[in-house]
Design an enzyme around this catalytic site. Structure first.
Site, PDB file in Angstrom:
ATOM      1  N   GLY A 144       4.605  62.232  87.653  1.00 37.29           N
ATOM      2  CA  GLY A 144       3.408  63.059  87.787  1.00 37.29           C
ATOM      3  C   GLY A 144       2.359  62.600  86.804  1.00 37.29           C
ATOM      4  O   GLY A 144       2.634  61.812  85.886  1.00 37.29           O
ATOM      5  N   GLY A 199       0.224  63.394  83.702  1.00 38.41           N
ATOM      6  CA  GLY A 199       0.059  64.307  82.571  1.00 38.41           C
ATOM      7  C   GLY A 199      -1.423  64.512  82.283  1.00 38.41           C
ATOM      8  O   GLY A 199      -2.229  63.595  82.480  1.00 38.41           O
ATOM      9  N   ASP A 209       0.539  67.692  86.076  1.00 36.66           N
ATOM     10  CA  ASP A 209       1.061  68.581  85.039  1.00 36.66           C
ATOM     11  C   ASP A 209      -0.095  69.109  84.194  1.00 36.66           C
ATOM     12  O   ASP A 209      -0.823  68.340  83.569  1.00 36.66           O
ATOM     13  CB  ASP A 209       2.052  67.824  84.144  1.00 36.66           C
ATOM     14  CG  ASP A 209       2.657  68.760  83.117  1.00 36.66           C
ATOM     15  OD1 ASP A 209       3.586  69.497  83.478  1.00 36.66           O
ATOM     16  OD2 ASP A 209       2.163  68.786  81.961  1.00 36.66           O
ATOM     17  N   TYR A 238      -4.420  73.265  77.454  1.00 32.45           N
ATOM     18  CA  TYR A 238      -5.086  71.956  77.441  1.00 32.45           C
ATOM     19  C   TYR A 238      -6.609  72.088  77.575  1.00 32.45           C
ATOM     20  O   TYR A 238      -7.330  71.119  77.390  1.00 32.45           O
ATOM     21  CB  TYR A 238      -4.549  71.039  78.557  1.00 32.45           C
ATOM     22  CG  TYR A 238      -3.074  70.739  78.486  1.00 32.45           C
ATOM     23  CD1 TYR A 238      -2.336  70.984  77.332  1.00 32.45           C
ATOM     24  CD2 TYR A 238      -2.401  70.204  79.580  1.00 32.45           C
ATOM     25  CE1 TYR A 238      -0.973  70.716  77.287  1.00 32.45           C
ATOM     26  CE2 TYR A 238      -1.038  69.929  79.534  1.00 32.45           C
ATOM     27  CZ  TYR A 238      -0.338  70.195  78.390  1.00 32.45           C
ATOM     28  OH  TYR A 238       1.009  69.933  78.352  1.00 32.45           O
ATOM     29  N   LYS A 248       1.359  76.093  82.421  1.00 34.75           N
ATOM     30  CA  LYS A 248       2.265  76.654  81.402  1.00 34.75           C
ATOM     31  C   LYS A 248       1.643  77.878  80.741  1.00 34.75           C
ATOM     32  O   LYS A 248       0.440  77.893  80.459  1.00 34.75           O
ATOM     33  CB  LYS A 248       2.554  75.592  80.320  1.00 34.75           C
ATOM     34  CG  LYS A 248       2.988  74.264  80.911  1.00 34.75           C
ATOM     35  CD  LYS A 248       3.405  73.239  79.892  1.00 34.75           C
ATOM     36  CE  LYS A 248       3.571  71.881  80.571  1.00 34.75           C
ATOM     37  NZ  LYS A 248       2.335  71.113  80.727  1.00 34.75           N
ATOM     38  N   HIS A 271       5.583  77.648  77.603  1.00 34.60           N
ATOM     39  CA  HIS A 271       5.157  76.402  76.953  1.00 34.60           C
ATOM     40  C   HIS A 271       5.980  76.020  75.718  1.00 34.60           C
ATOM     41  O   HIS A 271       6.322  74.862  75.517  1.00 34.60           O
ATOM     42  CB  HIS A 271       3.663  76.483  76.607  1.00 34.60           C
ATOM     43  CG  HIS A 271       3.007  75.146  76.564  1.00 34.60           C
ATOM     44  ND1 HIS A 271       1.732  74.914  76.998  1.00 34.60           N
ATOM     45  CD2 HIS A 271       3.468  73.942  76.144  1.00 34.60           C
ATOM     46  CE1 HIS A 271       1.443  73.640  76.846  1.00 34.60           C
ATOM     47  NE2 HIS A 271       2.474  73.033  76.325  1.00 34.60           N
TER      48      HIS A 271
END
Ligand code: A2P
Length: 377
Positions: free
Chosen positions: A77, A79, A104, A109, A138, A171
């Site tokens: 995947g 990131g 992901d 983020y 997450k 997370h």
């Protein structure tokens, strides 16, 4: 290799698992095959970058692993940790063009809106359908009470502009003081403030997200074996994966064995060995420059990054290499046309030093009584 297209076609129709336990399967996705056919037709009058991008050539294909609830997840995947807003939208579109179907993401983020714009644009342009994508987010640590898990989930869904997530993860197993505005709520001394929410309560919130149809699968991230055991004792819905830092310097063999014995997949973040951008200490050793990794790469006429990703695939570990660079995004998924030998795998395993790039130690986080790195695995 001459008629790569035909070979790819038969590969894609082959449903045999490589592990023999039917967990590691090849996607029969015909659309993806057609997509690669199209890429293969691109003429030779291309820039160097475009040529490299076309490494996701007719030979490339995507493999999937099956999770303990029957859902299939692409084993590679994209990131998005440390992918800057301003670059990540393009990265997502390039990745989808190149055959990635697994993205992901995470609330923390702070780029989910851009990721969502990329997804939306790709779907609108007819490059991919939502149901072909596997999208993870997450739950952040300041949203760990049962009700707040749902809140965090809905925030990510809204930023990503999605109706549901394929996978939602806890997370870190470290609850922080409830806070909607600060990622790390700190006291007067600049120390992070913990909360006493138990991870089993957080897990109930995660299960609720499944019941509400907000997410299809749930899992954990950065959990040690003891913390996973505690979740398993109360879980109505089992975690499908534990996402942890994993690469040859931290090969996580014991944790992987522990998880696999319990039907839990492991997902490797930082598979290329990257570290938090703002780290203050001297730069740690760069895994891609390790002579063993470089030697194996040159033997296979591949790059060190491709070897590091393939290392995970051959251990049936899902890998989510991050890149915002078009050429490297293509490179990182062009990993399905070679095999590492047992000797290569042994040499890579032997690099283990239990070395963590991600120490999760800012603002006094390591003082948490149940910080996951306090036990061996
Ligand atoms: P960039 O985004 O500029 O490509 P990890 O997945 O282990 O977190 O590693 C991500 C880091 O490695 C990022 O700095 C990323 O930078 C870089 N990177 C990603 N793919 C490659 C590659 N194929 N070759 C070299 N560096 C890469």
């Amino acid at each position: 290799m001459s008629s790569g297209v035909e070979q790819s076609s038969s590969d894609l129709q082959n449903n045999e698992g490589q592990s023999g336990d039917n967990l590691y399967t090849t996607s029969p996705n015909h659309d993806l095959y057609l997509h690669f056919l199209k890429i293969g037709e691109i003429g030779s009058n291309l820039t160097e970058e475009a040529k490299a991008f076309n490494q996701c050539s007719p030979k490339a294909k995507l493999d999937y692993v099956t999770l303990n609830n029957g859902a299939k997840i692409p084993i590679v995947g994209l990131g998005t940790w440390q992918s800057p807003p301003g670059e990540v939208k393009e990265a997502v579109i390039n990745a989808i063009d190149c055959g990635y179907r697994h993205l992901d993401c995470a609330y923390v983020y702070r780029n989910e809106e851009e990721v969502g714009n990329g997804i939306k644009q790709a779907i609108k342009a007819g490059k991919v359908r939502r149901e072909e994508l596997f999208i993870t987010s997450k739950c952040w640590l300041t949203f760990f009470s049962e009700e707040r898990v749902e809140k965090c989930c809905r925030l990510s869904l809204s930023k990503l502009q999605l109706d549901y997530l394929d996978l939602y993860l806890v997370h870190w197993p470290i609850p922080l003081k409830e806070d909607d505005d600060n990622i790390y709520p700190v006291d007067d001394q600049g120390k992070v403030v913990f909360s006493n929410v138990d991870i089993t309560e957080t897990w109930r919130g995660m299960e609720r997200c499944v019941e509400l149809g907000l997410v299809r699968s749930i899992g954990v991230s950065n959990f040690n074996s003891q913390q996973i055991e505690r979740i398993l004792k109360v879980a109505k819905i089992k975690p499908v994966t534990n996402q942890v830092e994993c690469h040859p310097y931290l090969n996580q063999k014991k944790l992987i064995d522990f998880c696999h014995e319990r039907g839990i997949r492991v997902t490797a973040y930082s598979p290329l060995g990257s570290w938090p951008r703002k780290m203050t200490e001297l730069d740690p050793p760069l895994l891609r420059q390790n002579p063993t990794v470089q030697h194996i790469a040159s033997k296979h006429n591949k790059t060190p990054a491709q070897v590091l990703i393939k290392y995970q695939i051959q251990r049936e570990v899902i890998a989510i290499p991050k890149s915002v660079n078009k050429q490297r995004i293509a490179e990182n998924i062009a990993v399905f046309d070679f095999e590492l030998s047992d000797e290569d795998m042994r040499a890579l395993n032997d690099l283990n030093q239990n070395f963590r790039y991600q120490k999760f130690d800012k603002f006094g986080l390591t003082e948490y009584f149940d910080h996951p790195f306090r036990v061996e695995f």
